[in-house]
Design a protein around this motif. Structure first.
Motif, PDB file in Angstrom:
ATOM      1  N   CYS A  94     -27.613  -7.474   6.766  1.00  0.00           N
ATOM      2  CA  CYS A  94     -28.131  -8.274   7.716  1.00  0.00           C
ATOM      3  C   CYS A  94     -26.909  -9.178   8.159  1.00  0.00           C
ATOM      4  O   CYS A  94     -26.227  -9.222   7.683  1.00  0.00           O
ATOM      5  N   ASN A  95     -27.111  -9.733   9.202  1.00  0.00           N
ATOM      6  CA  ASN A  95     -26.212 -10.482   9.894  1.00  0.00           C
ATOM      7  C   ASN A  95     -26.872 -11.705  10.434  1.00  0.00           C
ATOM      8  O   ASN A  95     -27.709 -11.646  11.193  1.00  0.00           O
ATOM      9  N   ALA A  96     -26.015 -12.889  10.520  1.00  0.00           N
ATOM     10  CA  ALA A  96     -26.466 -13.952  11.171  1.00  0.00           C
ATOM     11  C   ALA A  96     -25.391 -14.786  11.708  1.00  0.00           C
ATOM     12  O   ALA A  96     -24.387 -14.877  11.042  1.00  0.00           O
ATOM     13  N   LEU A  97     -25.516 -15.048  13.114  1.00  0.00           N
ATOM     14  CA  LEU A  97     -24.417 -15.894  13.855  1.00  0.00           C
ATOM     15  C   LEU A  97     -24.848 -17.280  13.848  1.00  0.00           C
ATOM     16  O   LEU A  97     -25.988 -17.745  14.321  1.00  0.00           O
ATOM     17  N   LEU A  98     -24.318 -18.310  13.056  1.00  0.00           N
ATOM     18  CA  LEU A  98     -25.089 -19.349  12.889  1.00  0.00           C
ATOM     19  C   LEU A  98     -23.951 -20.659  12.856  1.00  0.00           C
ATOM     20  O   LEU A  98     -22.669 -20.583  12.716  1.00  0.00           O
ATOM     21  N   GLU A  99     -24.624 -21.839  12.932  1.00  0.00           N
ATOM     22  CA  GLU A  99     -23.812 -23.001  12.898  1.00  0.00           C
ATOM     23  C   GLU A  99     -24.173 -24.042  11.820  1.00  0.00           C
ATOM     24  O   GLU A  99     -25.305 -24.125  11.262  1.00  0.00           O
ATOM     25  N   ARG A 100     -23.186 -24.266  10.889  1.00  0.00           N
ATOM     26  CA  ARG A 100     -23.451 -25.250   9.783  1.00  0.00           C
ATOM     27  C   ARG A 100     -23.487 -26.723   9.919  1.00  0.00           C
ATOM     28  O   ARG A 100     -23.862 -27.275   9.184  1.00  0.00           O
ATOM     29  N   SER A 101     -23.088 -27.035  11.173  1.00  0.00           N
ATOM     30  CA  SER A 101     -23.177 -28.308  11.465  1.00  0.00           C
ATOM     31  C   SER A 101     -23.409 -28.667  13.253  1.00  0.00           C
ATOM     32  O   SER A 101     -22.874 -27.439  13.712  1.00  0.00           O
ATOM     33  N   ARG A 102     -23.710 -29.763  13.778  1.00  0.00           N
ATOM     34  CA  ARG A 102     -23.818 -29.728  15.140  1.00  0.00           C
ATOM     35  C   ARG A 102     -22.463 -29.725  16.026  1.00  0.00           C
ATOM     36  O   ARG A 102     -22.406 -29.113  16.799  1.00  0.00           O
ATOM     37  N   LEU A 103     -21.536 -30.046  15.354  1.00  0.00           N
ATOM     38  CA  LEU A 103     -20.081 -30.014  15.819  1.00  0.00           C
ATOM     39  C   LEU A 103     -19.280 -28.902  15.320  1.00  0.00           C
ATOM     40  O   LEU A 103     -18.184 -28.548  15.747  1.00  0.00           O
ATOM     41  N   GLY A 104     -19.666 -27.991  14.641  1.00  0.00           N
ATOM     42  CA  GLY A 104     -19.071 -26.821  13.859  1.00  0.00           C
ATOM     43  C   GLY A 104     -19.249 -25.723  15.055  1.00  0.00           C
ATOM     44  O   GLY A 104     -19.910 -25.563  15.997  1.00  0.00           O
ATOM     45  N   GLY A 105     -18.330 -24.710  14.727  1.00  0.00           N
ATOM     46  CA  GLY A 105     -18.421 -23.475  15.427  1.00  0.00           C
ATOM     47  C   GLY A 105     -19.482 -22.503  15.026  1.00  0.00           C
ATOM     48  O   GLY A 105     -19.997 -22.731  14.057  1.00  0.00           O
ATOM     49  N   ILE A 106     -19.642 -21.447  15.901  1.00  0.00           N
ATOM     50  CA  ILE A 106     -20.562 -20.219  15.229  1.00  0.00           C
ATOM     51  C   ILE A 106     -19.746 -19.251  14.615  1.00  0.00           C
ATOM     52  O   ILE A 106     -18.759 -18.839  15.146  1.00  0.00           O
ATOM     53  N   TYR A 107     -20.271 -19.104  13.471  1.00  0.00           N
ATOM     54  CA  TYR A 107     -19.675 -18.006  12.559  1.00  0.00           C
ATOM     55  C   TYR A 107     -20.452 -16.870  12.175  1.00  0.00           C
ATOM     56  O   TYR A 107     -21.795 -17.121  11.945  1.00  0.00           O
ATOM     57  N   PRO A 108     -19.989 -15.704  11.913  1.00  0.00           N
ATOM     58  CA  PRO A 108     -21.086 -14.649  11.245  1.00  0.00           C
ATOM     59  C   PRO A 108     -21.037 -14.705   9.869  1.00  0.00           C
ATOM     60  O   PRO A 108     -20.011 -14.879   9.086  1.00  0.00           O
ATOM     61  N   TYR A 109     -22.169 -14.321   9.260  1.00  0.00           N
ATOM     62  CA  TYR A 109     -22.459 -14.388   7.806  1.00  0.00           C
ATOM     63  C   TYR A 109     -23.328 -13.048   7.605  1.00  0.00           C
ATOM     64  O   TYR A 109     -23.900 -12.674   8.242  1.00  0.00           O
ATOM     65  N   TRP A 110     -22.969 -12.475   6.402  1.00  0.00           N
ATOM     66  CA  TRP A 110     -23.324 -11.116   6.033  1.00  0.00           C
ATOM     67  C   TRP A 110     -24.123 -11.386   4.979  1.00  0.00           C
ATOM     68  O   TRP A 110     -23.910 -11.980   3.952  1.00  0.00           O
ATOM     69  N   GLY A 111     -25.050 -10.423   4.809  1.00  0.00           N
ATOM     70  CA  GLY A 111     -25.967  -9.987   3.410  1.00  0.00           C
ATOM     71  C   GLY A 111     -25.187  -9.360   2.656  1.00  0.00           C
ATOM     72  O   GLY A 111     -24.275  -8.527   3.075  1.00  0.00           O
ATOM     73  N   GLN A 112     -25.870  -8.926   1.480  1.00  0.00           N
ATOM     74  CA  GLN A 112     -25.225  -8.009   0.555  1.00  0.00           C
ATOM     75  C   GLN A 112     -25.437  -6.693   0.887  1.00  0.00           C
ATOM     76  O   GLN A 112     -24.864  -5.745   0.291  1.00  0.00           O
ATOM     77  N   GLY A 113     -26.375  -6.203   1.638  1.00  0.00           N
ATOM     78  CA  GLY A 113     -26.553  -4.627   1.933  1.00  0.00           C
ATOM     79  C   GLY A 113     -27.728  -3.909   1.179  1.00  0.00           C
ATOM     80  O   GLY A 113     -27.963  -4.678  -0.054  1.00  0.00           O
ATOM     81  N   THR A 114     -28.527  -3.298   1.626  1.00  0.00           N
ATOM     82  CA  THR A 114     -29.609  -2.836   0.833  1.00  0.00           C
ATOM     83  C   THR A 114     -29.810  -1.344   1.460  1.00  0.00           C
ATOM     84  O   THR A 114     -29.490  -0.985   2.686  1.00  0.00           O
TER      85      THR A 114
END
Length: 120
Positions: A94-114
């Protein structure tokens, strides 16, 4: 930020599985979530994505068989896989494109895989 995926397993061809992925941690906003897969000896490929507005995109190979959905309030995405084929065998990430703060950028995060294994 962590993405915890679950729901993989062994299933016979023609069967169904549902994968789940929940994002947790310091998250301001998740823009898109999705599922990718990597079969042995192959590159990771997109399976399906969904935006926070509900727009979906599917790989041609899974259209009509897989359905992606999400709950924005729970930061969770699901992948319902039906009519599974042996060629669907892969590790699903699984993958998520997310922001960790209002002024931060958008970055991809990955799950561990199943691992999903479809027997013929």
């Amino acid at each position: 930020v962590q993405l915890q995926a679950s729901g993989g397993g062994l299933v016979q061809a023609g069967g169904c599985l549902r994968l789940s992925c929940a994002a947790s941690g310091s998250i301001f906003r998740i823009n898109a979530m999705g599922w990718y897969r990597q079969a042995p000896g192959k590159e990771r490929e997109l399976v399906a994505t969904i935006t926070n507005g509900g727009s979906t995109n599917y790989a041609d190979s899974v259209k009509g068989r897989f359905t992606i959905s999400r709950d924005n309030a729970k930061n969770t995405v699901w992948l319902l896989m039906s009519s599974l084929k042996p060629e669907d065998t892969a590790v699903y990430y699984c993958n998520a494109l997310l922001e960790r703060s209002r002024l931060g950028g958008i970055y991809p995060y990955w799950g561990q895989g199943t691992l999903v294994t479809v027997s013929s």
